[in-house]
Enzyme design. Structure first.
Site, PDB file in Angstrom:
ATOM      1  N   ASP A 144      -2.131 -10.443  -2.730  1.00 16.44           N
ATOM      2  CA  ASP A 144      -2.791  -9.957  -1.505  1.00 16.44           C
ATOM      3  C   ASP A 144      -4.210  -9.524  -1.888  1.00 16.44           C
ATOM      4  O   ASP A 144      -4.433  -8.991  -2.975  1.00 16.44           O
ATOM      5  CB  ASP A 144      -2.006  -8.764  -0.937  1.00 16.44           C
ATOM      6  CG  ASP A 144      -2.572  -8.269   0.386  1.00 16.44           C
ATOM      7  OD1 ASP A 144      -1.951  -8.539   1.425  1.00 16.44           O
ATOM      8  OD2 ASP A 144      -3.630  -7.602   0.369  1.00 16.44           O
ATOM      9  N   HIS A 157      -6.035  -7.139  -0.977  1.00 24.25           N
ATOM     10  CA  HIS A 157      -6.255  -5.700  -1.137  1.00 24.25           C
ATOM     11  C   HIS A 157      -5.498  -5.188  -2.360  1.00 24.25           C
ATOM     12  O   HIS A 157      -4.526  -5.801  -2.796  1.00 24.25           O
ATOM     13  CB  HIS A 157      -5.814  -4.969   0.145  1.00 24.25           C
ATOM     14  CG  HIS A 157      -6.490  -5.502   1.373  1.00 24.25           C
ATOM     15  ND1 HIS A 157      -5.877  -6.384   2.247  1.00 24.25           N
ATOM     16  CD2 HIS A 157      -7.752  -5.324   1.832  1.00 24.25           C
ATOM     17  CE1 HIS A 157      -6.724  -6.700   3.216  1.00 24.25           C
ATOM     18  NE2 HIS A 157      -7.879  -6.090   2.984  1.00 24.25           N
ATOM     19  N   ASP A 186      -4.526 -12.835   2.807  1.00 24.85           N
ATOM     20  CA  ASP A 186      -5.794 -12.304   3.315  1.00 24.85           C
ATOM     21  C   ASP A 186      -6.964 -12.544   2.358  1.00 24.85           C
ATOM     22  O   ASP A 186      -8.088 -12.142   2.651  1.00 24.85           O
ATOM     23  CB  ASP A 186      -5.675 -10.829   3.726  1.00 24.85           C
ATOM     24  CG  ASP A 186      -4.781 -10.017   2.822  1.00 24.85           C
ATOM     25  OD1 ASP A 186      -4.468 -10.488   1.716  1.00 24.85           O
ATOM     26  OD2 ASP A 186      -4.405  -8.898   3.219  1.00 24.85           O
ATOM     27  N   HIS A 243       0.814  -1.235   0.000  1.00 24.85           N
ATOM     28  CA  HIS A 243       0.000   0.000   0.000  1.00 24.85           C
ATOM     29  C   HIS A 243       0.838   1.272   0.000  1.00 24.85           C
ATOM     30  O   HIS A 243       0.315   2.347  -0.287  1.00 24.85           O
ATOM     31  CB  HIS A 243      -0.936   0.038   1.213  1.00 24.85           C
ATOM     32  CG  HIS A 243      -1.995  -1.003   1.192  1.00 24.85           C
ATOM     33  ND1 HIS A 243      -2.771  -1.264   0.075  1.00 24.85           N
ATOM     34  CD2 HIS A 243      -2.417  -1.869   2.146  1.00 24.85           C
ATOM     35  CE1 HIS A 243      -3.610  -2.244   0.352  1.00 24.85           C
ATOM     36  NE2 HIS A 243      -3.412  -2.636   1.591  1.00 24.85           N
TER      37      HIS A 243
HETATM   38  C1  3YP Z   1      -5.581  -1.612   6.228  1.00 20.21           C
HETATM   39  C2  3YP Z   1      -6.615  -0.787   6.932  1.00 20.21           C
HETATM   40  C3  3YP Z   1      -7.940  -1.432   6.647  1.00 20.21           C
HETATM   41  C4  3YP Z   1      -7.669  -2.616   5.779  1.00 20.21           C
HETATM   42  C5  3YP Z   1      -6.238  -2.921   5.973  1.00 20.21           C
HETATM   43  C6  3YP Z   1      -5.666  -3.696   4.844  1.00 20.21           C
HETATM   44  C7  3YP Z   1      -4.258  -4.071   5.125  1.00 20.21           C
HETATM   45  C8  3YP Z   1      -3.768  -5.087   4.145  1.00 20.21           C
HETATM   46  O1  3YP Z   1      -3.697  -6.257   4.355  1.00 20.21           O
HETATM   47  N1  3YP Z   1      -3.409  -4.708   2.964  1.00 20.21           N
HETATM   48  O2  3YP Z   1      -2.928  -5.566   2.070  1.00 20.21           O
HETATM   49 ZN    ZN Z   2      -4.009  -7.147   2.290  1.00 22.60          ZN
END
Ligand code: 3YP
Ligand code: ZN
Length: 369
Positions: A180, A182, A268, A143
Site C-alpha cells: 500500500d 501509505h 493506491d 494503519h
Molecule cells: C487516510 C486519511 C488521509 C490519507 C488516507 C490514507 C488511507 C490509506 O489508504 N491508507 O493506506
Molecule cells: Zn493506502
C-alpha cells in the site's frame, strides 16, 4: 492446488457517510458528497471485475467468518473492540476515532468479517486446503495500531491473521509485506518488539501518516531489525517499485525464511489514485505480484496470502487488482484497457533519487537472520 478468494457482500456495505474524507460540514462549507474517498464501491468494482472477467471460475471462493474478540485482542487493546461496539451501536454509527474513519451503524460486523476473511484464507493456506489466495476485504487494516482505529482502518487485518497463524496454527515465522502506498504504521506498531513477524512497508515517503515510515524505524528489543521501511520519493512508478522488490523485499524474505508471506495489497500507488503521488500501472502490480509469488515458492512452498488494503480509483483499481489475481491463477482474461494511454504518461525509468532510497533501505537486510 486451488487459489482461495474471499469477498463478502457486506464489505460493499461499509457506510462511509456523506463526507469526502472528513465529515461533511455546512459550517465549514464542506459539501456532502455521495462518494467518500474510501467508498466501498471501489472494491466492489474489483470484485465485479473478478466475476465478469471469468477469473472467479479459476478461484475457490472462501466464506469469511467474523473474527472473534479473542482474534482481535491478540493484536489490539481490549478497549478498542469495546469502543467499536459502542460506536457501531449508535443509530448512525460514527467516527471510529480520528475524524476520517467512519463506522456506520452495524459497521462492526463488517470490520470483524474483514479481519475474519484474512484469518479464513490464512487458515486454509496454512492447512493446505488452498495453495495461496486473495482476500478482497474491506475495511482495510494497516494503519490501525494496537490502540485503535486510524486512516480508514478499523482492525489490523493482516496482523490479526499473522497472530492467528502464530498462536493458533503454530507457525514460528510470518512476514507481512505491505505495498500500500501509505506507511504501514499500525502493523509496525503491533510487531515492534516481536521478531517472529517480519514487517516490511514500501510507501511514498511522508505521505501518510505524518512523520512516520523512516528507514531508522527498525523495531526494539528482540524485534530490532525485524521492521523494514522502504520510503520512496513521490513520482515513483513501475521501475522504482520493481527495484525495491528485487533489492529489499526478496533478499529480506530469503534471509528471514518465513513459513508464510502475507501481502498488504493496496493499489493506491497507482497512477490514477487520488490519495498519493505514485505512478504504478496494472502491469507494475502484475510484476510485483509475480516476483513475490515466485519468492514464496522459493522460501515457503508458495504459501502466500494477499489481503486488500487501500486504493481509491474506482476507475483503475479493478484492473490493478485483476492483474494480481491473474498472476495467482496464471490465467490471463482481461487486458488493462488504460495501459496504452497510461504508458505514455511520465515514462518509467528508475531515477537516481529512487535508486538511492532503495539502496539505503537495502542495507538494513543484513541484520535479518
Ligand atoms: C487516510 C486519511 C488521509 C490519507 C488516507 C490514507 C488511507 C490509506 O489508504 N491508507 O493506506
Ligand atoms: Zn493506502
Amino acid at each position: 492446488m486451488s487459489i482461495g478468494y474471499v469477498w463478502n457482500t457486506l464489505y460493499g456495505w461499509m457506510d462511509t457517510g456523506t463526507g469526502s474524507m472528513m465529515g461533511a460540514s455546512v459550517g465549514a462549507r464542506l459539501q456532502p458528497i455521495t462518494h467518500h474517498l474510501a467508498h466501498p464501491d471501489t472494491k466492489r468494482r474489483f470484485h465485479e471485475l473478478v466475476c465478469a472477467s471469468g477469473q472467479l471460475e479459476h478461484l475457490r471462493s472462501i466464506q469469511a467468518i467474523k473474527a472473534t474478540a479473542e482474534d482481535i485482542n491478540r493484536v489490539h487493546v481490549p478497549e478498542h473492540l469495546q469502543n467499536m461496539q459502542r460506536i457501531s451501536a449508535l443509530p448512525a454509527g460514527g467516527d471510529a476515532g480520528d475524524g476520517v474513519t467512519m463506522l456506520g451503524n452495524g459497521g462492526l460486523e463488517i470490520a470483524l468479517l474483514s479481519a475474519g476473511g484474512a484469518i479464513e484464507l490464512t487458515r486454509k493456506v496454512v492447512q493446505g486446503e488452498v495453495s495461496s489466495g486473495y482476500a478482497l476485504v474491506n475495511p482495510p487494516g494497516h494503519h490501525a495500531p494496537r490502540q485503535g482505529a486510524l486512516g480508514f482502518c478499523v482492525f489490523n487485518n493482516t496482523s490479526v491473521a499473522a497472530a492467528y497463524a502464530r498462536e493458533v496454527l503454530g507457525l514460528k515465522r510470518v512476514a507481512i509485506v505491505d505495498w500500500d502506498v501509505h506507511h504501514g504504521n499500525g502493523t509496525q506498531d503491533i510487531w515492534w518488539q516481536d521478531p517472529s513477524v517480519l514487517t516490511i512497508s514500501l510507501h511514498q515517503h511522508l505521505c501518510y501518516p505524518a512523520n512516520l515510515g523512516y528507514t531508522t524505524e527498525r523495531g526494539e528489543g528482540d524485534g530490532h531489525g525485524y521492521n523494514l521501511n522502504v520510503p520512496l520519493p513521490p513520482g515513483g512508478g513501475n521501475a522504482a517499485y520493481r527495484y525495491a522488490m528485487e533489492k529489499v523485499v526478496v533478499p529480506a524474505l530469503h534471509a528471514y525464511q518465513p513459513e508464510l508471506i502475507i501481502v498488504g495489497s493496496g493499489f493506491d500507488a497507482s497512477i490514477m489514485d487520488p490519495l498519493a503521488r505514485m505512478m504504478v500501472t496494472a502491469a507494475g502490480f502484475r510484476n510485483l505480484a509475480r516476483t513475490i509469488i515466485d519468492c514464496a515458492k522459493d522460501v515457503c512452498e508458495g504459501r502466500i496470502v494477499f489481503v486488500q488494503e487501500g486504493g481509491y480509483s474506482p476507475h483503475y483499481l479493478p484492473f490493478c487488482g485483476l492483474a494480481v489475481i491473474e498472476e495467482l491463477t496464471q490465467v490471463r482474461t482481461v487486458a488493462d484497457p488504460f495501459n496504452d494511454f497510461l504508458t505514455t504518461m511520465g515514462g518509467d525509468e528508475l531515477l537516481t533519487a529512487e535508486r538511492e532510497a532503495v539502496d539505503s533501505a537495502a542495507k538494513l537486510v543484513r541484520d535479518i537472520r
